[in-house]
Design a protein around this motif. Structure first.
Motif, PDB file in Angstrom:
ATOM      1  N   LYS A 178       6.995  -1.985 -13.463  1.00  0.00           N
ATOM      2  CA  LYS A 178       5.706  -1.394 -13.852  1.00  0.00           C
ATOM      3  C   LYS A 178       4.674  -1.546 -12.738  1.00  0.00           C
ATOM      4  CE  LYS A 178       6.241  -1.835 -18.832  1.00  0.00           C
ATOM      5  NZ  LYS A 178       5.693  -2.383 -20.068  1.00  0.00           N
ATOM      6  N   VAL A 179       4.696  -2.662 -12.045  1.00  0.00           N
ATOM      7  CA  VAL A 179       3.768  -2.891 -10.931  1.00  0.00           C
ATOM      8  C   VAL A 179       4.081  -1.918  -9.791  1.00  0.00           C
ATOM      9  CG1 VAL A 179       3.047  -4.565  -9.172  1.00  0.00           C
ATOM     10  CG2 VAL A 179       3.345  -5.296 -11.550  1.00  0.00           C
ATOM     11  N   LEU A 180       5.351  -1.741  -9.497  1.00  0.00           N
ATOM     12  CA  LEU A 180       5.767  -0.811  -8.440  1.00  0.00           C
ATOM     13  C   LEU A 180       5.392   0.630  -8.789  1.00  0.00           C
ATOM     14  CD1 LEU A 180       9.285  -2.297  -7.654  1.00  0.00           C
ATOM     15  CD2 LEU A 180       7.289  -2.348  -6.140  1.00  0.00           C
ATOM     16  N   ASP A 181       5.610   1.018 -10.043  1.00  0.00           N
ATOM     17  CA  ASP A 181       5.273   2.378 -10.474  1.00  0.00           C
ATOM     18  C   ASP A 181       3.767   2.627 -10.420  1.00  0.00           C
ATOM     19  OD1 ASP A 181       7.933   3.065 -10.849  1.00  0.00           O
ATOM     20  OD2 ASP A 181       7.900   2.731 -13.022  1.00  0.00           O
ATOM     21  N   ALA A 182       2.979   1.627 -10.815  1.00  0.00           N
ATOM     22  CA  ALA A 182       1.518   1.771 -10.756  1.00  0.00           C
ATOM     23  C   ALA A 182       1.054   1.920  -9.308  1.00  0.00           C
ATOM     24  CB  ALA A 182       0.840   0.568 -11.413  1.00  0.00           C
ATOM     25  N   LEU A 183       1.644   1.143  -8.402  1.00  0.00           N
ATOM     26  CA  LEU A 183       1.302   1.253  -6.984  1.00  0.00           C
ATOM     27  C   LEU A 183       1.651   2.643  -6.453  1.00  0.00           C
ATOM     28  CD1 LEU A 183       0.396   0.012  -4.264  1.00  0.00           C
ATOM     29  CD2 LEU A 183       2.779  -0.722  -3.957  1.00  0.00           C
ATOM     30  N   ALA A 184       2.851   3.124  -6.781  1.00  0.00           N
ATOM     31  CA  ALA A 184       3.273   4.452  -6.318  1.00  0.00           C
ATOM     32  C   ALA A 184       2.342   5.541  -6.849  1.00  0.00           C
ATOM     33  CB  ALA A 184       4.710   4.722  -6.739  1.00  0.00           C
ATOM     34  N   ARG A 214      -9.724   0.611   5.956  1.00  0.00           N
ATOM     35  CA  ARG A 214     -10.439  -0.211   6.947  1.00  0.00           C
ATOM     36  C   ARG A 214     -11.477   0.618   7.685  1.00  0.00           C
ATOM     37  NH1 ARG A 214      -6.331  -4.318   9.948  1.00  0.00           N
ATOM     38  NH2 ARG A 214      -4.802  -4.325   8.288  1.00  0.00           N
ATOM     39  N   ASP A 215     -11.054   1.795   8.137  1.00  0.00           N
ATOM     40  CA  ASP A 215     -11.972   2.676   8.867  1.00  0.00           C
ATOM     41  C   ASP A 215     -13.157   3.078   7.993  1.00  0.00           C
ATOM     42  OD1 ASP A 215     -10.212   2.524  11.012  1.00  0.00           O
ATOM     43  OD2 ASP A 215      -9.382   4.535  10.704  1.00  0.00           O
ATOM     44  N   TYR A 216     -12.929   3.189   6.707  1.00  0.00           N
ATOM     45  CA  TYR A 216     -13.974   3.556   5.758  1.00  0.00           C
ATOM     46  C   TYR A 216     -14.922   2.388   5.473  1.00  0.00           C
ATOM     47  CZ  TYR A 216     -16.007   5.329   1.363  1.00  0.00           C
ATOM     48  OH  TYR A 216     -16.861   5.744   0.369  1.00  0.00           O
ATOM     49  N   GLY A 217     -14.479   1.179   5.778  1.00  0.00           N
ATOM     50  CA  GLY A 217     -15.315   0.001   5.544  1.00  0.00           C
ATOM     51  C   GLY A 217     -14.989  -0.717   4.252  1.00  0.00           C
ATOM     52  N   GLN A 218     -13.904  -0.330   3.583  1.00  0.00           N
ATOM     53  CA  GLN A 218     -13.476  -0.991   2.353  1.00  0.00           C
ATOM     54  C   GLN A 218     -11.992  -1.337   2.473  1.00  0.00           C
ATOM     55  OE1 GLN A 218     -14.571   0.757  -1.368  1.00  0.00           O
ATOM     56  NE2 GLN A 218     -16.567   1.382  -0.630  1.00  0.00           N
ATOM     57  N   PRO A 219     -11.676  -2.317   3.320  1.00  0.00           N
ATOM     58  CA  PRO A 219     -10.264  -2.667   3.533  1.00  0.00           C
ATOM     59  C   PRO A 219      -9.602  -3.169   2.257  1.00  0.00           C
ATOM     60  CG  PRO A 219     -11.700  -4.350   4.450  1.00  0.00           C
ATOM     61  CD  PRO A 219     -12.593  -3.212   4.012  1.00  0.00           C
ATOM     62  N   LEU A 220      -8.285  -3.094   2.254  1.00  0.00           N
ATOM     63  CA  LEU A 220      -7.541  -3.600   1.107  1.00  0.00           C
ATOM     64  C   LEU A 220      -7.856  -5.077   0.925  1.00  0.00           C
ATOM     65  CD1 LEU A 220      -4.034  -1.932   1.607  1.00  0.00           C
ATOM     66  CD2 LEU A 220      -5.965  -1.126   0.252  1.00  0.00           C
ATOM     67  N   PRO A 221      -7.909  -5.550  -0.315  1.00  0.00           N
ATOM     68  CA  PRO A 221      -8.272  -6.947  -0.568  1.00  0.00           C
ATOM     69  C   PRO A 221      -7.190  -7.950  -0.171  1.00  0.00           C
ATOM     70  CG  PRO A 221      -7.766  -5.838  -2.626  1.00  0.00           C
ATOM     71  CD  PRO A 221      -7.742  -4.797  -1.546  1.00  0.00           C
ATOM     72  N   VAL A 222      -5.986  -7.461   0.092  1.00  0.00           N
ATOM     73  CA  VAL A 222      -4.882  -8.314   0.517  1.00  0.00           C
ATOM     74  C   VAL A 222      -4.269  -7.681   1.762  1.00  0.00           C
ATOM     75  CG1 VAL A 222      -2.618  -9.262  -0.107  1.00  0.00           C
ATOM     76  CG2 VAL A 222      -4.378  -8.998  -1.872  1.00  0.00           C
ATOM     77  N   ALA A 223      -4.141  -8.458   2.828  1.00  0.00           N
ATOM     78  CA  ALA A 223      -3.499  -7.951   4.041  1.00  0.00           C
ATOM     79  C   ALA A 223      -2.035  -7.651   3.732  1.00  0.00           C
ATOM     80  CB  ALA A 223      -3.603  -8.981   5.165  1.00  0.00           C
ATOM     81  N   LEU A 224      -1.508  -6.598   4.339  1.00  0.00           N
ATOM     82  CA  LEU A 224      -0.136  -6.187   4.050  1.00  0.00           C
ATOM     83  C   LEU A 224       0.878  -7.274   4.367  1.00  0.00           C
ATOM     84  CD1 LEU A 224      -0.196  -2.470   5.260  1.00  0.00           C
ATOM     85  CD2 LEU A 224      -0.600  -3.393   2.965  1.00  0.00           C
ATOM     86  N   ASP A 225       0.606  -8.069   5.387  1.00  0.00           N
ATOM     87  CA  ASP A 225       1.559  -9.133   5.736  1.00  0.00           C
ATOM     88  C   ASP A 225       1.434 -10.358   4.829  1.00  0.00           C
ATOM     89  OD1 ASP A 225      -0.861 -10.019   6.733  1.00  0.00           O
ATOM     90  OD2 ASP A 225      -0.075 -10.568   8.698  1.00  0.00           O
ATOM     91  N   GLU A 226       0.493 -10.303   3.869  1.00  0.00           N
ATOM     92  CA  GLU A 226       0.318 -11.401   2.925  1.00  0.00           C
ATOM     93  C   GLU A 226       0.799 -11.059   1.516  1.00  0.00           C
ATOM     94  OE1 GLU A 226      -3.736 -12.743   3.154  1.00  0.00           O
ATOM     95  OE2 GLU A 226      -3.528 -13.280   5.268  1.00  0.00           O
ATOM     96  N   ILE A 227       1.440  -9.901   1.371  1.00  0.00           N
ATOM     97  CA  ILE A 227       1.982  -9.518   0.068  1.00  0.00           C
ATOM     98  C   ILE A 227       3.191 -10.401  -0.220  1.00  0.00           C
ATOM     99  CG2 ILE A 227       3.100  -7.691  -1.260  1.00  0.00           C
ATOM    100  CD1 ILE A 227       1.493  -5.666   0.420  1.00  0.00           C
ATOM    101  N   ARG A 228       3.147 -11.099  -1.354  1.00  0.00           N
ATOM    102  CA  ARG A 228       4.232 -12.009  -1.724  1.00  0.00           C
ATOM    103  C   ARG A 228       4.865 -11.661  -3.066  1.00  0.00           C
ATOM    104  NH1 ARG A 228       3.668 -12.736   2.880  1.00  0.00           N
ATOM    105  NH2 ARG A 228       2.948 -14.570   3.956  1.00  0.00           N
ATOM    106  N   GLY A 229       4.109 -10.923  -3.916  1.00  0.00           N
ATOM    107  CA  GLY A 229       4.645 -10.629  -5.237  1.00  0.00           C
ATOM    108  C   GLY A 229       3.763  -9.671  -6.021  1.00  0.00           C
ATOM    109  N   ASP A 230       3.957  -9.665  -7.327  1.00  0.00           N
ATOM    110  CA  ASP A 230       3.252  -8.745  -8.219  1.00  0.00           C
ATOM    111  C   ASP A 230       1.734  -8.906  -8.171  1.00  0.00           C
ATOM    112  OD1 ASP A 230       5.641  -7.633  -9.080  1.00  0.00           O
ATOM    113  OD2 ASP A 230       5.761  -8.866 -10.887  1.00  0.00           O
ATOM    114  N   ALA A 231       1.252 -10.128  -8.067  1.00  0.00           N
ATOM    115  CA  ALA A 231      -0.206 -10.358  -8.081  1.00  0.00           C
ATOM    116  C   ALA A 231      -0.888  -9.614  -6.938  1.00  0.00           C
ATOM    117  CB  ALA A 231      -0.508 -11.858  -8.007  1.00  0.00           C
ATOM    118  N   GLU A 232      -0.317  -9.690  -5.754  1.00  0.00           N
ATOM    119  CA  GLU A 232      -0.918  -9.019  -4.593  1.00  0.00           C
ATOM    120  C   GLU A 232      -0.840  -7.496  -4.745  1.00  0.00           C
ATOM    121  OE1 GLU A 232       0.210 -13.099  -3.414  1.00  0.00           O
ATOM    122  OE2 GLU A 232       1.351 -11.498  -4.345  1.00  0.00           O
TER     123      GLU A 232
END
Length: 157
Positions: free
Chosen positions: A43-49, A91-109
């Protein structure tokens, strides 16, 4: 495989070259986003997609969203590629993602990122930014002052 760009009628040799470039980008993006510590919830993956699809539409890119069939520890290469592209745009817009891509560890991120993407997808100013229609606020003045030195005065003689 949850996200697929819609097919186009490009010549086969051009599509082959594009596929080769995509494979190179996929390798680089996969190196940035580590595998999850535990499998992501479907469900988390589908919501992201779905959120990525909404932003892709804002960019003028039509994609087909398919449901993930089972939990996985890695993101689909197309999802990762779009996420990387959207990360840079945010990032260019000034509203970067709240979690860096290299810090994704699981569903919470992923859930935190998905919520941010939904917020961006509802932001008309972000859409304008993506389409290159951002407004420049206020007037911009540039004052240029040229000072002439003794050498410049000699050149005039």
């Amino acid at each position: 495989m949850p996200i697929r760009p819609k097919k186009n009628n490009a010549p086969p040799e051009l599509m082959e070259r594009a596929d080769e470039q995509d494979a190179l980008v996929d390798e680089q993006v996969s190196a940035i986003i580590p595998p999850a510590e535990t499998p992501y919830n479907v469900k988390v993956l589908d919501a992201l997609a779905s959120a990525i699809s909404d932003i892709s539409k804002m960019m003028g890119i039509e994609v087909e969203v398919e449901s993930y069939g089972e939990p996985t520890t890695t993101l689909d290469p197309d999802v990762a590629r779009f996420l990387f592209m959207i990360d840079q745009a945010a990032r260019d817009y000034g509203q970067p993602l709240p979690v860096a891509l290299d810090e994704i560890r699981g569903d919470a991120e992923l859930t935190t990122i998905t919520a941010h993407l939904k917020k961006l997808a509802a932001d008309e100013a972000f859409k304008d930014f993506l389409m290159g229609e951002e407004e420049v606020e206020g007037d911009t003045e540039i004052d240029i002052e040229v000072k002439r030195g003794p050498k410049d005065e000699q050149d005039d003689m």
